[in-house]
Design a protein around this motif. Sequence first.
Motif, PDB file in Angstrom:
ATOM      1  N   THR A 111       4.172  13.550  -4.998  1.00  0.00           N
ATOM      2  CA  THR A 111       5.388  12.915  -4.480  1.00  0.00           C
ATOM      3  C   THR A 111       6.013  12.009  -5.534  1.00  0.00           C
ATOM      4  OG1 THR A 111       4.149  12.822  -2.437  1.00  0.00           O
ATOM      5  CG2 THR A 111       6.299  11.758  -2.450  1.00  0.00           C
ATOM      6  N   ALA A 153       5.780   1.314  -7.969  1.00  0.00           N
ATOM      7  CA  ALA A 153       6.519   0.966  -6.756  1.00  0.00           C
ATOM      8  C   ALA A 153       6.407   2.092  -5.738  1.00  0.00           C
ATOM      9  CB  ALA A 153       7.982   0.691  -7.084  1.00  0.00           C
ATOM     10  N   ALA A 154       6.490   3.329  -6.221  1.00  0.00           N
ATOM     11  CA  ALA A 154       6.374   4.465  -5.300  1.00  0.00           C
ATOM     12  C   ALA A 154       4.952   4.569  -4.774  1.00  0.00           C
ATOM     13  CB  ALA A 154       6.766   5.754  -6.019  1.00  0.00           C
ATOM     14  N   ARG A 155       3.977   4.322  -5.645  1.00  0.00           N
ATOM     15  CA  ARG A 155       2.583   4.443  -5.209  1.00  0.00           C
ATOM     16  C   ARG A 155       2.244   3.419  -4.131  1.00  0.00           C
ATOM     17  NH1 ARG A 155      -1.079   3.828 -10.075  1.00  0.00           N
ATOM     18  NH2 ARG A 155      -2.721   4.515  -8.686  1.00  0.00           N
ATOM     19  N   VAL A 156       2.699   2.180  -4.307  1.00  0.00           N
ATOM     20  CA  VAL A 156       2.362   1.174  -3.295  1.00  0.00           C
ATOM     21  C   VAL A 156       3.123   1.409  -1.990  1.00  0.00           C
ATOM     22  CG1 VAL A 156       1.697  -0.598  -4.957  1.00  0.00           C
ATOM     23  CG2 VAL A 156       4.041  -0.522  -4.119  1.00  0.00           C
ATOM     24  N   LEU A 157       4.161   2.238  -2.043  1.00  0.00           N
ATOM     25  CA  LEU A 157       4.853   2.578  -0.792  1.00  0.00           C
ATOM     26  C   LEU A 157       4.204   3.802  -0.149  1.00  0.00           C
ATOM     27  CD1 LEU A 157       8.522   1.953  -1.896  1.00  0.00           C
ATOM     28  CD2 LEU A 157       7.287   0.702  -0.131  1.00  0.00           C
ATOM     29  N   GLY A 158       3.143   4.292  -0.753  1.00  0.00           N
ATOM     30  CA  GLY A 158       2.382   5.367  -0.127  1.00  0.00           C
ATOM     31  C   GLY A 158       2.546   6.735  -0.762  1.00  0.00           C
ATOM     32  N   ALA A 159       3.196   6.812  -1.945  1.00  0.00           N
ATOM     33  CA  ALA A 159       3.411   8.117  -2.550  1.00  0.00           C
ATOM     34  C   ALA A 159       2.176   8.574  -3.320  1.00  0.00           C
ATOM     35  CB  ALA A 159       4.611   8.065  -3.498  1.00  0.00           C
ATOM     36  N   PHE A 188       7.676  -6.558  -7.312  1.00  0.00           N
ATOM     37  CA  PHE A 188       7.494  -6.713  -8.754  1.00  0.00           C
ATOM     38  C   PHE A 188       8.574  -7.610  -9.342  1.00  0.00           C
ATOM     39  CE2 PHE A 188       5.954  -2.569  -7.433  1.00  0.00           C
ATOM     40  CZ  PHE A 188       4.728  -2.458  -8.060  1.00  0.00           C
ATOM     41  N   PRO A 242       0.112   1.685   1.644  1.00  0.00           N
ATOM     42  CA  PRO A 242       1.201   0.965   2.303  1.00  0.00           C
ATOM     43  C   PRO A 242       0.723  -0.265   3.070  1.00  0.00           C
ATOM     44  CG  PRO A 242       1.242   3.317   2.827  1.00  0.00           C
ATOM     45  CD  PRO A 242      -0.036   3.060   2.120  1.00  0.00           C
ATOM     46  N   LEU A 259       8.415   8.744   3.227  1.00  0.00           N
ATOM     47  CA  LEU A 259       7.103   9.279   2.841  1.00  0.00           C
ATOM     48  C   LEU A 259       6.208   9.441   4.067  1.00  0.00           C
ATOM     49  CD1 LEU A 259       6.305   7.267  -0.402  1.00  0.00           C
ATOM     50  CD2 LEU A 259       7.256   9.547  -0.208  1.00  0.00           C
ATOM     51  N   PRO A 305      -3.625   2.357  -4.289  1.00  0.00           N
ATOM     52  CA  PRO A 305      -2.455   1.786  -3.635  1.00  0.00           C
ATOM     53  C   PRO A 305      -2.340   2.298  -2.200  1.00  0.00           C
ATOM     54  CG  PRO A 305      -1.856   2.928  -5.665  1.00  0.00           C
ATOM     55  CD  PRO A 305      -3.271   3.263  -5.389  1.00  0.00           C
TER      56      PRO A 305
END
Lengths: 265, 290
Positions: free
Chosen positions: B201, B191-197, A88, A82, A109, A80
């Motif tokens: 984190t 959702a957090a992973r695709v936002l870069g986490a 979703f 950004p 982040l 994954p």
Amino acid sequence: MTTETKNAMIRFENLHQEFTLSGSKFTALDGVNLSIADGEFVTVVGPSGCGKSTMLNAAAGLLDPTSGRVVVDELEVDGPSPRTGVIFQQYALFPWLTVRKNVEFGLKLKKMPAGERRAIADHYLDLVGLTRFAEALPKELSGGMKQRCAIARAYAVNPEILLMDEPFGALDALTRVHMQEQLLETWTKERRTVMFVTHDVDESVFLASRVIAMAARPGRIYQEIMIDLPYPRTESMRLSDEFARLRARVWEAVYHQPDAKGADE
Amino acid sequence: MAPKNPPTAADTSLVPGGGGVSTEAPENSPPRKPRNGGNRKFSRKVMLSINLASVAAGIIGWWLVSAIGIQGLPGPVEVIERGGELMANGTLAEDSGASLARVLTGFALGTLLAIPVGFLMGWYTVARGIIEPYVQFFRTIPPLAIIPLAIVTMGIGEVPKVFVIFLAAFLSCVISTFQGVVGVENTLINAARVLGAKSFTVFIRVVVPASSPFILVGMRIGLGAAWATVVAAELIAAPNGLGFRMQQAQLYYDLPTIFVSLIAIGILGLIMDRLLLMIEARLTRWQERR
């Protein structure tokens, strides 16, 4: 019969995906090739089990393909990032954060300073019409508002691509239509490459400039249908003969596929 | 294996109008009758006065029964008098303080360890495989059954008591923390992973807050278990504490003191539970309740 575009934003290269379901192997995707150009809005439509969500998850880096690869902006997807925003069906808002903090999540982040974060969040909240609800918690929002918040959150990290996995699937028919119009409005203002997965034929035609119809068992691309209706799409377009003709074509492609197990194609 | 909806403490508490069996009206009852029958909603004030009236009636009932003269049963007046005496000479405060100190020490140590262990079990499959057999095994042993072992190996000082309380609090809290972590929705993590986490984190910013309702419920159960255990531990060997006081009173057939101690145990337990409930309500305000 896939279009080969130079400078494709997303390129699926001979993507195979197999899963093991209760002991037996199951081919979710059987060699998918597809290119989506920069700024293009493509919808992927098909019966359940055709692997459309699998395709999206592979592009999002949420699963490892069995073979083949996905290339986003000339860089192979290996997790994954950004660069690819995902929206979703279940909204996936963080329920303990306010609407604004949800939108700021990805920016935080990146360790962006608070002032900058706020400005960006404000901009996208305004874009999706949620400014008044910035301090609300997700539980206080309706389904459509939750999804608008998720769209703002995806936009905020400035991805090159938006991957949308049946984002309006849980909404009622009327809200769904409003959301489609609003999404196109947002997309017109801030254009991104969009890959939008849906099982709703109307939705696929109304939103896209190109519809990818998939077939199941094994999951593969069955047909591509160009939607040569101009943007901005309007309500009257929805009722036009041209729209009806295109919808019939997509319908045909989705619901009258030759049985994969039976007749030759 | 974890329930899909995080539990809310309110489900199990005596909130006005909540819980209880709703007496559904039969289908052909008069149409004006409220649909949920006897479970009508009252205002807070009305509910409180019903609660108070019920308690008063209970005390009057107790007084009547003791007045008729059941062998040895002290009446409310006698118990209140004894309570006054014990308060005046400082015994009650000393005993309560000693019991509370043991509970809070054991509880603090127990939850402090349970939360990281529960997270570890929920997040790393290997850790789960290693720890789970022990947790599941010791969970089936009532903490009280450990007391003889604890006394033999650790003597009769504070250590065995605090240890047993620690165990009781730890076991109830570790299970619910673990279930909380396992039950965190995958889409939230994605959702957090695709936002870069990255993994850590995701853990700090998603798994911890998402499982906090479970942890808090576990803490409440753990505190209840700890409180129940301390009194029993003090019954066996202690220089002070509410359990010790009852043990002493038993030797002298001193029923009023036993009653005072029991009431003190109940009231203190209730206060602690309410405090945690308030903290929980504050921390999980974001939760969707139905």
